[in-house]
Design a protein around this motif. Structure first.
Motif, short mmCIF file in Angstrom:
data_model
loop_
_atom_site.label_atom_id
_atom_site.label_comp_id
_atom_site.label_asym_id
_atom_site.label_seq_id
_atom_site.Cartn_x
_atom_site.Cartn_y
_atom_site.Cartn_z
N ILE A 66 0.86 -1.19 0.00
CA ILE A 66 0.00 0.00 0.00
C ILE A 66 0.89 1.24 0.00
O ILE A 66 1.70 1.44 0.90
N THR A 67 0.75 2.05 -1.02
CA THR A 67 1.62 3.20 -1.19
C THR A 67 1.23 4.35 -0.28
O THR A 67 2.06 5.00 0.35
N HIS A 68 -0.08 4.66 -0.26
CA HIS A 68 -0.60 5.76 0.54
C HIS A 68 -1.88 5.29 1.25
O HIS A 68 -2.59 4.42 0.74
N ALA A 69 -2.17 5.90 2.39
CA ALA A 69 -3.41 5.60 3.11
C ALA A 69 -4.01 6.90 3.63
O ALA A 69 -3.28 7.81 4.04
N ILE A 70 -5.32 6.96 3.60
CA ILE A 70 -6.04 8.10 4.18
C ILE A 70 -6.68 7.59 5.46
O ILE A 70 -7.49 6.66 5.43
N VAL A 71 -6.30 8.19 6.58
CA VAL A 71 -6.64 7.64 7.88
C VAL A 71 -7.48 8.60 8.71
O VAL A 71 -7.37 9.82 8.59
N SER A 72 -8.32 8.02 9.55
CA SER A 72 -9.01 8.79 10.58
C SER A 72 -8.44 8.37 11.92
O SER A 72 -7.97 7.25 12.09
N ALA A 73 -8.45 9.28 12.89
CA ALA A 73 -7.96 8.96 14.22
C ALA A 73 -9.01 8.15 14.97
O ALA A 73 -10.17 8.56 15.06
N THR A 74 -8.60 7.00 15.48
CA THR A 74 -9.53 6.18 16.25
C THR A 74 -10.13 6.96 17.40
O THR A 74 -11.34 6.85 17.68
N GLU A 75 -9.32 7.74 18.08
CA GLU A 75 -9.82 8.55 19.19
C GLU A 75 -10.93 9.48 18.74
O GLU A 75 -11.92 9.70 19.44
N ALA A 76 -10.79 10.04 17.53
CA ALA A 76 -11.79 10.98 17.01
C ALA A 76 -13.09 10.26 16.67
O ALA A 76 -14.18 10.79 16.87
N VAL A 77 -12.97 9.05 16.14
CA VAL A 77 -14.15 8.29 15.71
C VAL A 77 -14.91 7.74 16.92
O VAL A 77 -16.14 7.82 16.98
N ILE A 78 -14.18 7.20 17.88
CA ILE A 78 -14.80 6.49 19.00
C ILE A 78 -15.13 7.41 20.17
O ILE A 78 -16.16 7.23 20.84
N TYR A 79 -14.25 8.39 20.44
CA TYR A 79 -14.39 9.18 21.65
C TYR A 79 -14.70 10.65 21.37
O TYR A 79 -15.84 11.08 21.48
N ASP A 80 -13.67 11.40 20.99
CA ASP A 80 -13.85 12.85 20.87
C ASP A 80 -13.17 13.36 19.61
O ASP A 80 -11.94 13.27 19.49
N PRO A 81 -13.93 13.91 18.66
CA PRO A 81 -13.33 14.39 17.41
C PRO A 81 -12.27 15.46 17.63
O PRO A 81 -11.23 15.44 16.95
N ALA A 82 -12.50 16.39 18.54
CA ALA A 82 -11.56 17.51 18.70
C ALA A 82 -10.17 17.03 19.10
O ALA A 82 -9.17 17.41 18.48
N THR A 83 -10.08 16.18 20.13
CA THR A 83 -8.77 15.71 20.58
C THR A 83 -8.15 14.73 19.59
O THR A 83 -6.94 14.74 19.37
N GLY A 84 -8.98 13.89 18.98
CA GLY A 84 -8.46 12.94 18.01
C GLY A 84 -7.93 13.60 16.76
O GLY A 84 -6.86 13.25 16.26
N ASN A 85 -8.66 14.57 16.24
CA ASN A 85 -8.19 15.29 15.06
C ASN A 85 -6.89 16.04 15.35
O ASN A 85 -5.99 16.10 14.52
N ARG A 86 -6.80 16.63 16.55
CA ARG A 86 -5.60 17.37 16.92
C ARG A 86 -4.39 16.44 16.98
O ARG A 86 -3.30 16.77 16.47
N ALA A 87 -4.58 15.26 17.57
CA ALA A 87 -3.47 14.31 17.67
C ALA A 87 -3.05 13.81 16.29
O ALA A 87 -1.85 13.67 16.00
N LEU A 88 -4.02 13.55 15.43
CA LEU A 88 -3.71 13.09 14.09
C LEU A 88 -2.97 14.16 13.30
O LEU A 88 -2.03 13.85 12.56
N ALA A 89 -3.35 15.40 13.46
CA ALA A 89 -2.68 16.49 12.75
C ALA A 89 -1.20 16.53 13.11
O ALA A 89 -0.33 16.73 12.23
N ARG A 90 -0.88 16.33 14.39
CA ARG A 90 0.53 16.32 14.81
C ARG A 90 1.27 15.14 14.19
O ARG A 90 2.40 15.29 13.71
N TRP A 91 0.63 13.98 14.19
CA TRP A 91 1.29 12.78 13.66
C TRP A 91 1.51 12.88 12.16
O TRP A 91 2.55 12.45 11.65
#
Length: 242
Positions: A31-56
């Motif tokens: 797999i060359t590229h992947a488009i991912v969502s943060a598990t934390e954002a999907v299951i728990y809280d979008p704000a904190t999950g999106n923020r963590a994913l942005a850093r990663w």
């Protein structure tokens, strides 16, 4: 080249050591590229999950992100879309209708998808069974919207064929925790191949499941290439070459 349009980043809510498996799984299956969502954002809280994913994502060249949106928290969704989409590292929106209690027929999801359309990016929306038909009906009422039916209805793949025929704004991706015989072949035979994508649900599901299902469909080379990466590159505006 392979672009996985349905993948995840981060640990799940049960015992799975998956935090660092993204690249390992991608390398194993090419797999060359992947488009991912943060598990934390999907299951728990979008704000904190999106923020963590942005850093990663700042150090993850092979990955792009979905901004996860809860249709019942649209003010937060607007803030996140305004903050993360301009970075260029986020290419779409992820909405899980079950976890947010926002079914495809709900006014909340309709408002969220209208917001997505206004930002000009695709949305990956969870579908299961007949809900893929509901999603298609909702999409028809929102100009400019492009939506990916996650799991293409899962056990309702025949509904997905019907939904795609009714709505030209609807794309399908195949990941599913089961592998019914001829599921992929039936969808390919009934849907414009330019609206088919490849997704694995990694790291929740091993990519072998999706790869095996697609391989069993015995697709011709042109269709295989469209599904593997060309359609995704066009839909998400990715500047990639094989």
């Amino acid at each position: 080249m392979i672009i996985d349009v349905h993948a995840h980043w981060g640990p799940w809510f049960f015992t799975m050591d998956v935090a660092d498996l993204n690249h390992a799984a991608m390398d194993r299956y090419g797999i060359t590229h992947a488009i991912v969502s943060a598990t934390e954002a999907v299951i728990y809280d979008p704000a904190t999950g999106n923020r963590a994913l942005a850093r990663w994502l700042e150090g993850a060249e092979r990955h792009y992100g979905y901004v996860t949106v809860n249709p019942r928290r649209l003010a937060q969704a607007e803030r996140d879309l305004a903050e993360y989409l301009p970075t260029g590292r986020f290419k779409g929106v992820k909405i899980h209708t079950d976890y947010t209690r926002s079914p495809a027929t709900s006014p909340q999801l309709r408002e969220a998808l209208a917001l997505v359309a206004a930002h000009g990016v695709p949305a990956l929306v969870h579908t299961w069974g007949e809900t893929v038909l509901d999603l298609a009906r909702t999409c028809l009422d929102i100009p400019g919207l492009k939506v990916i039916a996650g799991h293409m209805g899962a056990d309702g793949h025949r509904f997905a064929i019907e939904a795609a025929a009714a709505c030209a704004q609807l794309y399908l991706e195949p990941c599913y925790s089961h592998a019914p015989a001829r599921r992929i072949a039936e969808v390919v035979a009934g849907v414009d191949p330019r609206r088919l994508l490849f997704g694995t649900d990694s790291t929740l599901i091993d990519p072998a499941s999706a790869f095996g299902a697609v391989a069993a469909a015995d697709l011709d080379e042109e269709t295989s290439e469209l599904i593997a990466w060309r359609n995704a590159a066009e839909l998400f505006g990715l500047d990639v070459t094989p």
